[in-house]
Design a protein around this motif. Structure first.
Motif, short mmCIF file in Angstrom:
data_model
loop_
_atom_site.label_atom_id
_atom_site.label_comp_id
_atom_site.label_asym_id
_atom_site.label_seq_id
_atom_site.Cartn_x
_atom_site.Cartn_y
_atom_site.Cartn_z
N GLY A 140 -11.55 -32.99 1.76
CA GLY A 140 -12.80 -33.40 1.47
C GLY A 140 -14.21 -34.26 1.38
O GLY A 140 -14.40 -32.25 0.14
N LYS A 141 -14.90 -33.74 1.08
CA LYS A 141 -16.13 -34.06 -0.15
C LYS A 141 -17.60 -33.57 1.41
O LYS A 141 -17.39 -34.37 2.32
CB LYS A 141 -17.08 -34.75 -0.44
N SER A 142 -18.29 -32.43 0.81
CA SER A 142 -19.48 -32.28 1.41
C SER A 142 -19.30 -31.89 3.63
O SER A 142 -19.75 -32.85 4.34
CB SER A 142 -20.92 -33.60 2.07
N ASN A 143 -18.21 -31.86 3.07
CA ASN A 143 -17.62 -30.92 4.83
C ASN A 143 -18.19 -29.80 5.31
O ASN A 143 -18.25 -28.92 3.90
CB ASN A 143 -16.54 -31.40 5.51
N TYR A 144 -16.96 -28.91 6.39
CA TYR A 144 -18.04 -27.75 6.06
C TYR A 144 -16.63 -26.46 5.17
O TYR A 144 -17.31 -25.27 4.88
CB TYR A 144 -16.94 -27.50 7.54
N GLN A 145 -15.87 -27.48 5.03
CA GLN A 145 -14.79 -26.93 3.90
C GLN A 145 -15.91 -26.34 2.86
O GLN A 145 -15.42 -25.42 1.58
CB GLN A 145 -13.32 -27.24 3.90
N SER A 146 -16.07 -27.73 2.06
CA SER A 146 -16.71 -27.81 0.68
C SER A 146 -18.05 -26.99 1.09
O SER A 146 -18.18 -26.20 0.04
CB SER A 146 -17.63 -29.08 0.63
#
Length: 482
Positions: free
Chosen positions: A425-431
């Motif tokens: 995904g984009k713009s989540n915690y992993q990013s």
């Protein structure tokens, strides 16, 4: 669109020193917030419902109103709408403490007016920071000054360079709620005097904005929904583009006594969440920042402030108590107080050839938590509380998806889960984790520890671990109800 000088609407706004501010730059920024940019993955902001209509573009007519001093002086500001954001934090005993934080947001036109005046003050404030040599010490609410990851890594690297040091972290108590109005007004004027030394008081338009932000009123969003009979989960007002008509605002909200006011005689507090709150808070702390920075330099250390969080790092020969006493005195001089329970003192020293962080009071090993990251002298990791929050939300989402899968006998939306909680995904915690990894490399820290700490395989493992458990629970529940 208006230019910086010549395109002023002369019939409504005479060319004064205020025209020296980059109007075109402000308009461009606000237009981007209103419309977003798909190519740059920027979503439009300010789409919320309020007591006035949404604004879709900064039209020439709107510019003429916002840039006109007389219009701003006579502008009637709507009350802020307030909701309470619940911040979950770990306490000293390892439990979870829920801290309520009231957030207020202004009507659409009000927000633009606040934003324009905040923009002007920010331009002057940056000049003052450069003059005082504080650009690297004041970290919060300043564009183009790097991210929190940059700030944290710079602080950790500086602590390493000190070798043996005392680090003192102090939190200012109820920061926005306790800003003194008299001091705020004086500091506001002091900034404007950078452009016009002849000023002896706030201009009428600035004074109108000052009154609106200090004698503000607000209404609880829950009270609004109840009074207007709207569904909190899916409000569908009759007006569609705003919460209600002006007559309903007066009869159902104002007359019903739902508007709460920050009384003039209270003398303190500004709303947290407005377009102006950030720059006013920084502006308010300017003298404190100058004194703190000078003190740190005098002692051969460093000073950082991020909003209400103050950090000092000084050579270990300087007693930590001296720093704490200094901060307590200077905070008192700006009519604020420190949060006693949040004051933490660390000692960084070499043990067996490695820099180790310990709590100065207990002597136990303890990592320094700063701006979302944790530092133990060698390793930079994610702050445990933020990682725990991410994992808690991921587990809750997996449970919900599995329950839906077995109750409705449908496919599980794995792709949606992966987009929200993994690197897909984009713009989540992993990013955010990816940005941390890049930041660590940039400042010479190893990212291997952090990569292991925040592996996105956690979601996949959680699905496998809970799949059978949820399936059995749903099946048993179906049997029971039969």
């Amino acid at each position: 669109m208006l230019g910086v000088h010549g395109s002023c609407l002369k019939e409504r706004y005479s060319c004064t020193p205020q025209c020296m501010f980059n109007k075109a730059g402000w308009i461009e920024k606000q237009q981007l917030l209103l419309t977003g940019d798909e190519k740059r993955d920027i979503k439009p902001k300010r789409r919320y419902l309020h007591f006035d209509n949404r604004v879709s573009q900064i039209s020439p007519q709107l510019q003429a109103y916002i840039f006109n001093k007389s219009d701003v002086t006579n502008h009637a500001f709507f009350p802020f709408i307030r909701y309470v954001k619940k911040i979950r934090k770990l306490n000293k005993h390892g439990g979870i403490k829920v801290k309520p934080r009231p957030i207020s947001y202004a009507a659409h036109l009000d927000s633009l007016i606040y934003s324009w005046y905040a923009f002007q003050l920010s331009e002057l404030y940056e000049k003052m920071l450069i003059k005082a040599g504080l650009c690297d010490s004041v970290l919060a609410y300043r564009s183009g000054n790097g991210s929190n990851i940059d700030h944290a890594c710079k602080a950790f690297r500086a602590i390493q360079d000190l070798k043996s040091s005392h680090v003192v972290c102090i939190d200012i108590k109820s920061f926005f709620d306790n800003l003194n109005h008299s001091q705020l007004k004086a500091k506001w004027l002091k900034l404007l005097q950078l452009e016009d030394e002849a000023l002896s008081s706030l201009p009428n338009d600035h004074y109108a904005v000052y009154k609106a932000i200090t004698r503000y009123s607000h209404i609880s969003i829950d009270a609004i929904y109840k009074a207007l009979e709207l569904d909190p989960k899916n409000p569908q007002p009759v007006e569609k583009t705003k919460l209600c008509k002006v007559k309903d605002f007066r009869s159902k909200l104002v007359s019903a006594g739902l508007v709460q006011r920050n009384k003039r005689d209270s003398g303190v507090g500004i709303p947290q969440g407005s377009s102006m709150s950030a720059v006013l808070a920084n502006m308010y702390m300017l003298e404190f920042d100058i004194a703190a920075s000078n003190k740190a330099k005098e002692l051969g250390g460093l000073y950082y402030r991020y909003s209400d969080d103050v950090l000092f790092a000084v050579p270990s020969i300087v007693p930590a108590g001296e720093i704490e006493s200094f901060v307590r005195k200077e905070v008192k001089s700006v009519a604020l107080t420190i949060g006693e329970s949040k004051t933490e003192k660390y000692i960084f020293q070499f043990e067996k050839g490695e820099l180790i962080s310990r709590n100065l009071d207990t002597g136990h090993k303890k990592s320094l938590n700063y701006l979302g990251l944790s530092f133990d002298g060698r390793r930079v990791l994610l702050k445990h509380a933020s990682l725990a929050s991410y994992q808690r939300k991921a587990v809750a989402a997996v449970k919900s998806a599995l329950k839906h899968k077995y109750r409705k006998d449908v496919k599980m939306p794995k792709r949606l889960l992966y987009e929200r909680y993994t690197k897909m995904g984009k713009s989540n915690y992993q990013s955010y984790v990816n940005r941390c990894i890049e930041g660590l490399s940039k400042y010479g820290f190893s990212s291997a520890y952090l990569k292991r700490q925040a592996s996105d395989f956690f979601v996949q493992k959680t699905i496998k671990r809970l799949d059978l458990v949820i399936k059995m629970k749903v099946q048993n529940r179906k049997k029971y109800h039969k």
